[in-house]
Structure formats: structure tokens, C-alpha cells
Design a protein around this motif. Structure first.
Motif, PDB file in Angstrom:
ATOM      1  N   THR A  77       0.839  -1.196   0.000  1.00 26.69           N
ATOM      2  CA  THR A  77       0.000   0.000   0.000  1.00 26.69           C
ATOM      3  C   THR A  77       0.877   1.251   0.000  1.00 26.69           C
ATOM      4  O   THR A  77       2.088   1.181   0.219  1.00 26.69           O
ATOM      5  CB  THR A  77      -0.901   0.018   1.239  1.00 26.69           C
ATOM      6  N   SER A 123      -2.158   1.485  -9.081  1.00 25.54           N
ATOM      7  CA  SER A 123      -2.700   1.299  -7.740  1.00 25.54           C
ATOM      8  C   SER A 123      -4.086   0.685  -7.847  1.00 25.54           C
ATOM      9  O   SER A 123      -4.919   1.137  -8.646  1.00 25.54           O
ATOM     10  CB  SER A 123      -2.779   2.645  -7.021  1.00 25.54           C
ATOM     11  N   GLU A 124      -4.331  -0.364  -7.084  1.00 25.20           N
ATOM     12  CA  GLU A 124      -5.624  -1.041  -7.101  1.00 25.20           C
ATOM     13  C   GLU A 124      -6.271  -0.945  -5.732  1.00 25.20           C
ATOM     14  O   GLU A 124      -5.616  -0.968  -4.708  1.00 25.20           O
ATOM     15  CB  GLU A 124      -5.445  -2.524  -7.489  1.00 25.20           C
ATOM     16  N   ARG A 125      -7.592  -0.846  -5.739  1.00 23.53           N
ATOM     17  CA  ARG A 125      -8.344  -0.779  -4.493  1.00 23.53           C
ATOM     18  C   ARG A 125      -8.792  -2.174  -4.079  1.00 23.53           C
ATOM     19  O   ARG A 125      -8.662  -3.125  -4.834  1.00 23.53           O
ATOM     20  CB  ARG A 125      -9.568   0.129  -4.661  1.00 23.53           C
ATOM     21  N   GLY A 126      -9.334  -2.273  -2.874  1.00 20.59           N
ATOM     22  CA  GLY A 126      -9.900  -3.532  -2.430  1.00 20.59           C
ATOM     23  C   GLY A 126      -8.951  -4.323  -1.559  1.00 20.59           C
ATOM     24  O   GLY A 126      -7.826  -3.913  -1.248  1.00 20.59           O
ATOM     25  N   ARG A 127      -9.404  -5.506  -1.161  1.00 26.28           N
ATOM     26  CA  ARG A 127      -8.662  -6.344  -0.226  1.00 26.28           C
ATOM     27  C   ARG A 127      -7.311  -6.780  -0.791  1.00 26.28           C
ATOM     28  O   ARG A 127      -6.332  -6.897  -0.081  1.00 26.28           O
ATOM     29  CB  ARG A 127      -9.504  -7.575   0.110  1.00 26.28           C
ATOM     30  N   GLY A 169      -5.684  -5.083  -3.015  1.00 27.03           N
ATOM     31  CA  GLY A 169      -5.211  -3.901  -3.715  1.00 27.03           C
ATOM     32  C   GLY A 169      -3.765  -3.574  -3.412  1.00 27.03           C
ATOM     33  O   GLY A 169      -2.959  -4.433  -3.078  1.00 27.03           O
ATOM     34  N   TYR A 171      -0.151  -1.380  -4.724  1.00 28.61           N
ATOM     35  CA  TYR A 171       0.563  -1.081  -5.965  1.00 28.61           C
ATOM     36  C   TYR A 171       1.044  -2.370  -6.627  1.00 28.61           C
ATOM     37  O   TYR A 171       1.552  -3.282  -5.962  1.00 28.61           O
ATOM     38  CB  TYR A 171       1.739  -0.148  -5.694  1.00 28.61           C
TER      39      TYR A 171
END
Length: 359
Positions: A20, A51-55, A57, A59
């Protein structure tokens, strides 16, 4: 400086996908906003970082992408060759593996880098043990190191020094060994007391409750069971706490651990010269405590100062304070004072006559 940070960030994301922004900020010692700006700079430079979101997620680099930033700089190659501790690797039984790794690394370097790396070991050498102490690896160190590598619980017998001149006693501990530390030529194991298993043998938990962190001198481990039917719990894998940082833990607890070793207090009266020489013979942690507690104590009419000195044991205190000769007088405990009295009588018998009279 920013270029080096960008390279490090790309390599961190490549080696540990899903970090993160906060985690990268801690690794790079920058703010979260700086991480976001650096990620944008890498994208503009053609590095497909996102960058990805979520559980799941954090970089990531684009699937299949590998950075081409792994070519070593000469200074990096020199530093890498300096990172090994030959004596420590030998104690752990890893010297052959380290030699092989250095040969493999050397074979992959460009000739110019190979020369730079090899030159560093001719210019710098780390000698970890203290002066006037012959280093010796504890017999059980390699076996304990294997348990550390494999995250295996061990059951150890530990010779604990006695208090106030009492003999040492052996205690048994079930321990999750998290790491080994070499300090001034002495090896220590840092571990955690495992949680007691329902219906099982949690071992002697005299050093604290479930989850308590403990540090032991490896040279005082007298027996070690890493897998044995007669040692319940030994050999079982434990789940390592991913947040544990050995270096940070040692730094935070080292001073407290050093003070904890000083289990006995002796009262001494010192001349001015004895006070100046005390740090050279006694444990620095104990001397610091004694001087701090006596900061307001004025010398007596003869210029002597009385201190309460923390020491490891009466035996250790006797060996240390005899080096001060007549510049120290032990006032308490009574048993140690009596020991110095007998020592003084023995010296008087030896030096009371001329050498020719003793033939």
C-alpha cells in the motif's frame, strides 16, 4: 536522490506486489503524498505501475513486466561484498554457502564491477568480538539457527545465574525462536513464549505468560530439543508474526536486557582514581546506574565516594573489582566483603616477604 528512491520503489513493488501507499511510505521514509507523486513519475517514465483498491489492492506492476533497474552500481557492489560477517557465518555453519553465493555473484558482475567489489574486502574488515576475549561459537548455535530458519519451536535448558552469590540454576523453556543477534562476540536468541495448547504441555512458563518476548544468551543454553517425543511441543512449526522486526526489537530492548542481567547490587567505597577506573572494569550499564544514583553524593573527608553498583553476580563482581586494588573497598554484601578480606590476607602472605626469603 529522488532517482534512487524511484528505483527502490519500483523494485519494492516488483518484489512485493500489493504494497500500500502507507507501507511504501514507511519503507522509503517519505510521506504518503510523496509515494503517490513518485508512482505518477514512474508511469510517466514508462514503468507500468498501478494502484488497485480492495482487499487485494495496493501497488502492482503490469502482469509479466520486470524492471530493468537491477544493474549494480560500483558502490552498490562494494557495499554488498561488505555485508557479510565471516565469523558470524562460520558460527552459524553458513560459511560454505556464503562463499558459494559470493562466487556466483562475482561471476554475474561485469569485470569492472568485480574488481570494485573485490577491492572492498581488502580495505575493510569487521572484527565483532570485544578486545581480550577469545571468540568461541556456542556448541548448540547451529542447531538453534536451523530452528530459527525453519520457524520451529524448541525446548531449551538454560543455566540462569543465581542472585547474591547463589549458584546458577537450570530452567526449561519452550520457545518460538524468532532470531539470533551477535553482540560484542556473544550470541543471543530472541523468541516468544508460545501460547499454551489446550490439553497440551506449554512448558515451564516461569519467564512470563503466553506471547511474552524473551532474550537468552546462547552460550548458557545447556540442552536443546528441536524435535523429540520426550519434549512435547518441540519441533512444531509456529506462525511467525509478520510485523516482528528483529533489529527494531533489539534496539528497543537491548538496554533493558543489559540492566536485567545485573541481578545483584554491591556497595563500594572508591577513591578518586578508583572512580575514574571503574568504567574500565565493570559493566557499563551498571556503572551508569550507580553514577546516576550517586550524582548528589559528596565525597567524604578522604575524597572517597560510596556507590551502590549493580553487577551480574558476586562472582563477577569479585573478578571485576579486584582489578581496582586498594582503590576500592567493598562494604556489602557481607559475604563478598569477607571474600575480599581473605584475598587481601592471601596477597599479604605472598608479598609480605622478599622473594629470596621464599625460596
Amino acid at each position: 536522490m529522488r532517482a534512487a528512491r524511484l528505483i527502490r520503489m519500483a523494485l519494492l513493488v516488483q518484489s512485493s506486489p500489493g504494497l500500500t501507499a502507507d507501507a511504501l511510505a514507511r519503507e522509503l521514509d517519505v510521506s504518503r503524498r510523496t509515494v503517490i507523486r513518485d508512482a505518477q513519475a514512474l508511469q510517466e517514465a514508462g514503468v507500468p505501475i498501478r494502484s488497485e483498491r480492495g482487499r487485494a489492492g495496493g501497488y502492482h506492476l503490469a502482469p509479466g513486466h520486470r524492471t530493468r533497474l537491477t544493474t549494480l552500481h560500483p558502490t552498490e557492489a562494494e557495499t554488498l561484498y561488505l555485508s557479510g560477517l565471516p565469523a558470524a557465518l562460520r558460527d552459524l555453519g553458513l560459511s560454505d554457502a556464503a562463499d558459494t553465493a559470493r562466487l556466483k555473484l562475482s561471476a554475474t558482475l561485469l569485470p569492472s564491477l568485480r574488481a570494485a567489489a573485490e577491492s572492498s574486502v581488502r580495505r575493510f574488515h569487521l572484527d565483532a568480538p570485544a578486545w581480550f576475549r577469545e571468540p568461541s561459537a556456542p556448541e548448540l548455535l547451529p542447531e538453534l539457527a536451523r530452528a530459527v530458519w525453519a520457524d520451529r519451536t524448541v525446548r531449551l535448558d538454560y543455566a540462569r545465574p543465581g542472585r547474591d552469590g547463589a549458584p546458577s540454576r537450570t530452567v526449561t523453556r519452550l520457545l518460538e525462536p524468532y532470531g539470533l543477534v551477535l553482540k560484542a562476540g556473544v550470541w543471543y536468541v530472541v523468541g516468544r513464549i508460545p501460547a499454551e495448547r489446550p490439553g497440551g504441555d506449554g512448558g515451564d512458563r516461569g519467564d512470563g505468560g503466553d506471547g511474552a518476548w524473551r532474550t537468552y544468551r546462547v552460550d548458557r543454553v545447556t540442552a536443546l530439543a528441536s524435535a523429540s517425543a520426550s519434549a512435547p511441543g518441540a519441533g512444531e512449526r509456529f506462525v511467525r508474526d509478520p510485523s516482528f522486526d528483529l533489529a527494531a526489537h533489539w534496539q528497543a530492548h537491548a538496554s533493558g536486557f543489559a540492566r536485567a542481567l545485573l541481578r545483584t547490587t554491591v556497595t563500594v567505597r572508591l577513591t578518586g582514581r578508583g572512580l575514574r577506573r571503574l568504567p574500565a572494569v565493570a559493566d557499563p550499564a551498571g556503572v551508569a546506574v550507580a553514577l546516576a544514583s550517586a550524582s548528589a553524593t559528596a565525597p567524604d573527608a578522604a575524597g572517597r565516594v560510596t556507590l551502590d553498583l549493580p553487577v551480574e553476580s558476586e562472582d563477577v563482581a569479585f573478578g571485576q573489582l579486584t582489578g581496582l586494588g586498594a582503590d576500592v573497598e567493598v562494604l556489602a554484601p557481607a559475604g563478598l566483603r569477607a571474600r575480599f578480606r581473605e584475598h587481601a590476607r592471601a596477597l599479604a602472605a605472598v608479598y609480605g616477604a622478599e622473594p629470596e626469603d621464599r625460596r
